[in-house]
Scaffold this active site. Structure first.
Site, PDB file in Angstrom:
ATOM      1  CD1 TRP A 220      26.211  56.426  52.109  1.00 23.10           C
ATOM      2  CD2 TRP A 220      24.936  54.653  51.573  1.00 23.10           C
ATOM      3  NE1 TRP A 220      27.043  55.352  51.915  1.00 23.10           N
ATOM      4  CE2 TRP A 220      26.296  54.257  51.594  1.00 23.10           C
ATOM      5  CE3 TRP A 220      23.955  53.717  51.267  1.00 23.10           C
ATOM      6  CZ2 TRP A 220      26.682  52.950  51.318  1.00 23.10           C
ATOM      7  CZ3 TRP A 220      24.347  52.413  50.986  1.00 23.10           C
ATOM      8  CH2 TRP A 220      25.688  52.045  51.016  1.00 23.10           C
ATOM      9  CG  HIS A 221      20.321  53.822  49.257  1.00 22.17           C
ATOM     10  ND1 HIS A 221      20.362  53.779  50.635  1.00 22.17           N
ATOM     11  CD2 HIS A 221      20.483  52.538  48.834  1.00 22.17           C
ATOM     12  CE1 HIS A 221      20.535  52.522  51.028  1.00 22.17           C
ATOM     13  NE2 HIS A 221      20.604  51.756  49.963  1.00 22.17           N
ATOM     14  CD  GLU A 222      19.252  61.961  46.238  1.00 19.82           C
ATOM     15  OE1 GLU A 222      19.087  62.053  45.010  1.00 19.82           O
ATOM     16  OE2 GLU A 222      19.028  62.871  47.034  1.00 19.82           O
TER      17      GLU A 222
END
Length: 389
Positions: free
Chosen positions: A278-280
């Protein structure tokens, strides 16, 4: 629920692929695709549908689907009597089953709600819909004014500190690795400490500002950043007090459905894999440092859950573990602040710096933990009291 997760994760990966930066002069991938079509060449997609807005939209899609499933199977959810606070109660309280299939306007309002659209804090569909019926005016005007003034105060402090502590604008991305490695050990420890505190304060300003705007509209959310980063002495507390609303999302829609405290290994592994994805920024699987960050934090949480729960409870022991955990959390969160090669090299230098500074930090943390034990600062619980990451 599984179908919803697979569909939304696939859409998230596709959005990452379409908005991946192709380098100087090329823009994002969707821009290059549009140039192949004559009727799309005049459009500029560079600022359209950025990845950071869609990843929060993805959370809302999953929330709506899972809340509708849980409403049809109420035994899978926590009862209202298990809720530990009002926000947890309205998050878990199911809506009428027919509302999920007939209230298109409410669904669109939830997905596109402006104050929380780009950066959160995350709010579940149940909580949003419930507050549409009964706006959350439980906060007085003076309380909201105090929150707004705190945002202004933190913003001014953040700006002022940029002119005094320059590490936050230099260590993360601009400093050459060779220069970083020649810095004295204690200075590296101080630089990383300033960098982590800068991240904490800057995200606090963004999330609290959004929450204040939503409160003015009668919509309340979980407060992110509920405890200063310097008071956090465990990986579990880090995740409960940092991005609180994302933690609530993961607990309710991923950790608990996978077994919760009955199968903590599976739940924690799946949670941190999702959080890393999700943080990519540049596309699924293209940023190894985010997965390193997720893996290191996952190990920290699992060690605390599986092995440290039986440790003696006293302030000196808590201080010692807090000092060790502060070191481990610096290591674990370096990959989120800079590229992997720099974070790996700095991790070894931090160890040398901590060997010199550990006695002072240990004493300070012992005092901090002792004060916290006396005052019992409020903690953020999960959807069910026994279910926490």
């Amino acid at each position: 629920m599984l179908v919803s997760w697979l569909a939304n994760l696939s859409a998230l990966v596709a959005m990452f692929w379409l908005t991946a930066d192709l380098g100087p002069g090329h823009g994002i991938r969707i821009q290059s695709i549009a140039h192949k079509w004559v009727w799309l060449r005049g459009l500029n997609f560079q600022g359209c549908g950025p990845w950071h807005s869609y990843r929060f939209t993805c959370l809302r899609f999953i929330s709506f689907a899972c809340d509708s499933f849980m409403a049809a199977a109420p035994s899978r959810t926590c009862s209202s009597g298990q809720a530990s606070d009002l926000m947890t109660f309205i998050t878990a309280a199911p809506r009428p089953t027919e509302e999920y299939s007939k209230s298109l306007g409410l669904y669109l309002a939830y997905v596109t709600y402006p104050p929380l659209y780009f950066a959160g804090p995350f709010l579940s569909y149940n909580a949003f819909a419930g507050q549409q019926e009964k706006p959350a005016f439980r906060h007085s005007n003076s309380d909201i004014a105090k929150l707004a003034l705190s945002v202004l105060g933190y913003s001014c402090t953040l700006e002022l500190l940029q002119h005094v502590f320059w590490y936050s604008g230099w260590v993360g991305s601009q400093a050459p690795l060779a220069t970083l490695l020649t810095m004295p050990g204690l200075e590296i420890v101080a630089a990383v400490h300033v960098l982590v505190n800068f991240e904490w304060m800057s995200l606090l300003v963004v999330w609290r500002f959004n929450r204040v705007i939503a409160l003015l509209d009668g919509i309340d959310t979980f407060e992110n950043m509920t405890l200063n980063i310097d008071y956090i002495c465990s990986f579990q507390d880090l995740w409960r007090h940092w991005h609180v609303s994302l933690n609530k999302f993961c607990v309710r829609y991923l950790y608990v459905p996978l077994g919760g405290s009955k199968r903590p290994l599976l739940g924690v592994l799946a949670t941190f894999l999702f959080v890393a994805l999700w943080h990519e920024v540049h596309g699924a699987g293209t940023a190894f440092h985010w997965y390193s960050w997720g893996a290191l934090n996952c190990v920290g949480v699992l060690v605390e859950k599986l092995f440290l729960g039986f440790a003696p409870k006293n302030s000196w022991y808590s201080g010692a573990m807090g000092a060790a955990t502060q070191l481990a959390m610096q290591w674990a969160n370096l990959p989120a602040l800079m590229e992997w090669d720099a974070s790996q090299a700095l991790g070894l230098r931090i160890l040398a710096g901590w060997a010199l500074g550990l006695p002072v930090v240990l004493f300070g943390l012992q005092r901090v933990v002792g004060d916290l034990e006396k005052n019992k600062a409020s903690k953020v619980a999960g959807d069910c009291p026994a279910e926490n990451l």
